[in-house]
Design an enzyme around this catalytic site. Structure first.
Site, PDB file in Angstrom:
ATOM      1  N   HIS A 199      -0.475  -1.323  17.943  1.00  0.00           N
ATOM      2  CA  HIS A 199       0.293  -1.941  16.865  1.00  0.00           C
ATOM      3  C   HIS A 199      -0.285  -1.519  15.516  1.00  0.00           C
ATOM      4  O   HIS A 199      -1.504  -1.405  15.344  1.00  0.00           O
ATOM      5  CB  HIS A 199       0.225  -3.464  16.958  1.00  0.00           C
ATOM      6  CG  HIS A 199       1.200  -4.058  17.922  1.00  0.00           C
ATOM      7  ND1 HIS A 199       2.569  -3.880  17.821  1.00  0.00           N
ATOM      8  CD2 HIS A 199       1.015  -4.863  19.013  1.00  0.00           C
ATOM      9  CE1 HIS A 199       3.175  -4.538  18.793  1.00  0.00           C
ATOM     10  NE2 HIS A 199       2.256  -5.136  19.539  1.00  0.00           N
ATOM     11  N   ASP A 215      -1.110  -3.502   2.103  1.00  0.00           N
ATOM     12  CA  ASP A 215      -2.042  -2.617   2.784  1.00  0.00           C
ATOM     13  C   ASP A 215      -1.501  -2.340   4.181  1.00  0.00           C
ATOM     14  O   ASP A 215      -1.043  -3.268   4.864  1.00  0.00           O
ATOM     15  CB  ASP A 215      -3.430  -3.269   2.919  1.00  0.00           C
ATOM     16  CG  ASP A 215      -4.244  -3.189   1.643  1.00  0.00           C
ATOM     17  OD1 ASP A 215      -4.042  -2.254   0.869  1.00  0.00           O
ATOM     18  OD2 ASP A 215      -5.092  -4.079   1.441  1.00  0.00           O
ATOM     19  N   ASP A 231      -6.173  -0.183   5.487  1.00  0.00           N
ATOM     20  CA  ASP A 231      -6.269   1.209   5.057  1.00  0.00           C
ATOM     21  C   ASP A 231      -7.457   1.425   4.125  1.00  0.00           C
ATOM     22  O   ASP A 231      -8.106   2.477   4.153  1.00  0.00           O
ATOM     23  CB  ASP A 231      -4.964   1.689   4.411  1.00  0.00           C
ATOM     24  CG  ASP A 231      -4.427   0.772   3.322  1.00  0.00           C
ATOM     25  OD1 ASP A 231      -5.150  -0.156   2.899  1.00  0.00           O
ATOM     26  OD2 ASP A 231      -3.274   0.978   2.894  1.00  0.00           O
ATOM     27  N   CYS A 255       3.306   1.588  14.037  1.00  0.00           N
ATOM     28  CA  CYS A 255       4.224   1.232  12.955  1.00  0.00           C
ATOM     29  C   CYS A 255       3.518   1.308  11.601  1.00  0.00           C
ATOM     30  O   CYS A 255       2.302   1.127  11.512  1.00  0.00           O
ATOM     31  CB  CYS A 255       4.749  -0.183  13.160  1.00  0.00           C
ATOM     32  SG  CYS A 255       5.649  -0.432  14.701  1.00  0.00           S
TER      33      CYS A 255
END
Length: 325
Positions: A199, A215, A231, A255
Site C-alpha cells: 500500500h 506527503d 517521502d 498507490c
C-alpha cells in the site's frame, strides 16, 4: 553561482532513478499477472506495475547487455501499452536525481565490473488486516528471480522483507534498518535496487514542502502502531546519504507513488512527453534543509528505526486505494 543541477548534485551525490506505476493522485492495482506472460511467475496475483515492467524486460533480454540500445522511452511506453492492454489506466513515470536523455539506453546496473550489486525487496500483503492484498509477495519473488538470474545479484547481498511468516517482517523499523544497511554498505561503482510492493498513501504535509498539501507514503505492516514512512524520510535517509558513484534504481509499485522519493526530474510515459523535464514541484530549499537534518542525525548516531518514534505524532489510516482484480 552554481546552477540548479550543480546544487542538486551536491545534495544528492548518487545517481538515483525511480520507476513508479502511477501519478501521486492515481491508484495502483493487484492483478492477475498470468496475462502478462512472465516466465514461471511466482503466482497468479501481483502488482500491475511490476508485471508490466518485467514483461518488457523479459521480452527484451538483451537489455541486460551493453549491446542493447533499448531506451527509457521505449521501456516505459511499452509498460504503458502492457498496462493498457490489460485494462489499467496507470501511467508509469521515471524520476531521477540527474537529468537523463530518455532516448538513450536504459541502464540499471553500474558500469564498474567490480561493483557489488545489492537489493532491498519489500512485499507487504497485510495478512489478516483490513485492505489485505494478494500479490505483493509474488512481486518480490518475481523481481528477485529477475535480478539473480539476469543481472547476477547474489542472495547474500539482498534483504527481503515479507509478511509471510518465513522472511523478516516488513515493519517500520525493519524497513528503515534495511535502507540504513544498503546506504552504509554501498560504495562508488556499486549498484542498488530497491523494490516496494504494498500500500501507498497520502497524509497531510507536516512541513509545508508539498504544493498539493500532502506527503506521499509507504505503509509498513505495522502502520497502525508505528505510522507511515513519509517521502521526506525516504529523501532524508535513503536518497540523500547514498554515496557518489552509486547507481540506485527504485521500483515503487504502490498507490500515489509518483513523487514518493521527491526527486527533481521526471519523465511521464503518457504519449505527450518526449523528454525528461524538471519537476516544478521540487523544492531545492527543502532538499538542502533535509541534507542538514540528515547530517545531524548521522553525526548523532541516530538509528533509522527511531525516526518513526520521533516523527510520527499521529497514526494514519490506510485508505482503500488498491483495487483487487
Amino acid at each position: 553561482m552554481p546552477s540548479f543541477a550543480e546544487k542538486v548534485a551536491s545534495e544528492i551525490p548518487s545517481e538515483v532513478r525511480m520507476i513508479s506505476g502511477c501519478h501521486d493522485a492515481q491508484t495502483s492495482a493487484d492483478a492477475n499477472i498470468t496475462s502478462f506472460q512472465l516466465p514461471n511467475p511466482a503466482g497468479r496475483a501481483g502488482g500491475a506495475c511490476t508485471a508490466a515492467l518485467l514483461q518488457v524486460l523479459y521480452d527484451r533480454p538483451s537489455i541486460a547487455s551493453d549491446n542493447d540500445d533499448t531506451s527509457w522511452v521505449e521501456v516505459l511506453r511499452c509498460m504503458r501499452e502492457n498496462l493498457d492492454d490489460q485494462g489499467f489506466e496507470q501511467v508509469p513515470q521515471l524520476s531521477s536525481s540527474r537529468i537523463i536523455d530518455v532516448n538513450e539506453r536504459m541502464t540499471i546496473v553500474n558500469d564498474y565490473p567490480s561493483g557489488v550489486k545489492r537489493a532491498v525487496l519489500i512485499g507487504i500483503n497485510y495478512v489478516g488486516q483490513q485492505g489485505e492484498l494478494s500479490g505483493c509477495h509474488n512481486d518480490v519473488k518475481n523481481i528477485s528471480s529477475y535480478l539473480r538470474q539476469v543481472h547476477g545479484f547474489r542472495p547474500q547481498n539482498m534483504i527481503t522483507l515479507m509478511d509471510d511468516g518465513r522472511h523478516e517482517n516488513p515493519t517500520y523499523d525493519n524497513i528503515m534498518r534495511a535502507f540504513q544497511w544498503v546506504v552504509n554498505e554501498s560504495r562508488a561503482g556499486d549498484t542498488v535496487w530497491i523494490h516496494y510492493s504494498g500500500h501507498g498513501g497520502r497524509v497531510a504535509d507536516d512541513d509545508g514542502d508539498e504544493d498539493d498539501g500532502y506527503d506521499e507514503t509507504l505503509i509498513p505492516v505495522d502502520f497502525q502502531r508505528r505510522g507511515q514512512i513519509r517521502d521526506d524520510d525516504l529523501l532524508r535517509y535513503l536518497v540523500k546519504p547514498m554515496r557518489e558513484g552509486v547507481l540506485m534504481t527504485c521500483l515503487m509499485d504502490c498507490c500515489h507513488s509518483g513523487t514518493v522519493l521527491d526527486l527533481p526530474y521526471r519523465f511521464i510515459a503518457d504519449g505527450d512527453h518526449y523528454q525528461m523535464e524538471r519537476n516544478d514541484d521540487f523544492d531545492l530549499g527543502h532538499l538542502m534543509a533535509v541534507a542538514q537534518m540528515a547530517a545531524a542525525a548521522v553525526a548523532a548516531g541516530v538509528d533509522l528505526a527511531d525516526v518513526g518514534r520521533m516523527a510520527q505524532s499521529v497514526i494514519e489510516e490506510v485508505d482503500e486505494c488498491c483495487v483487487i482484480l
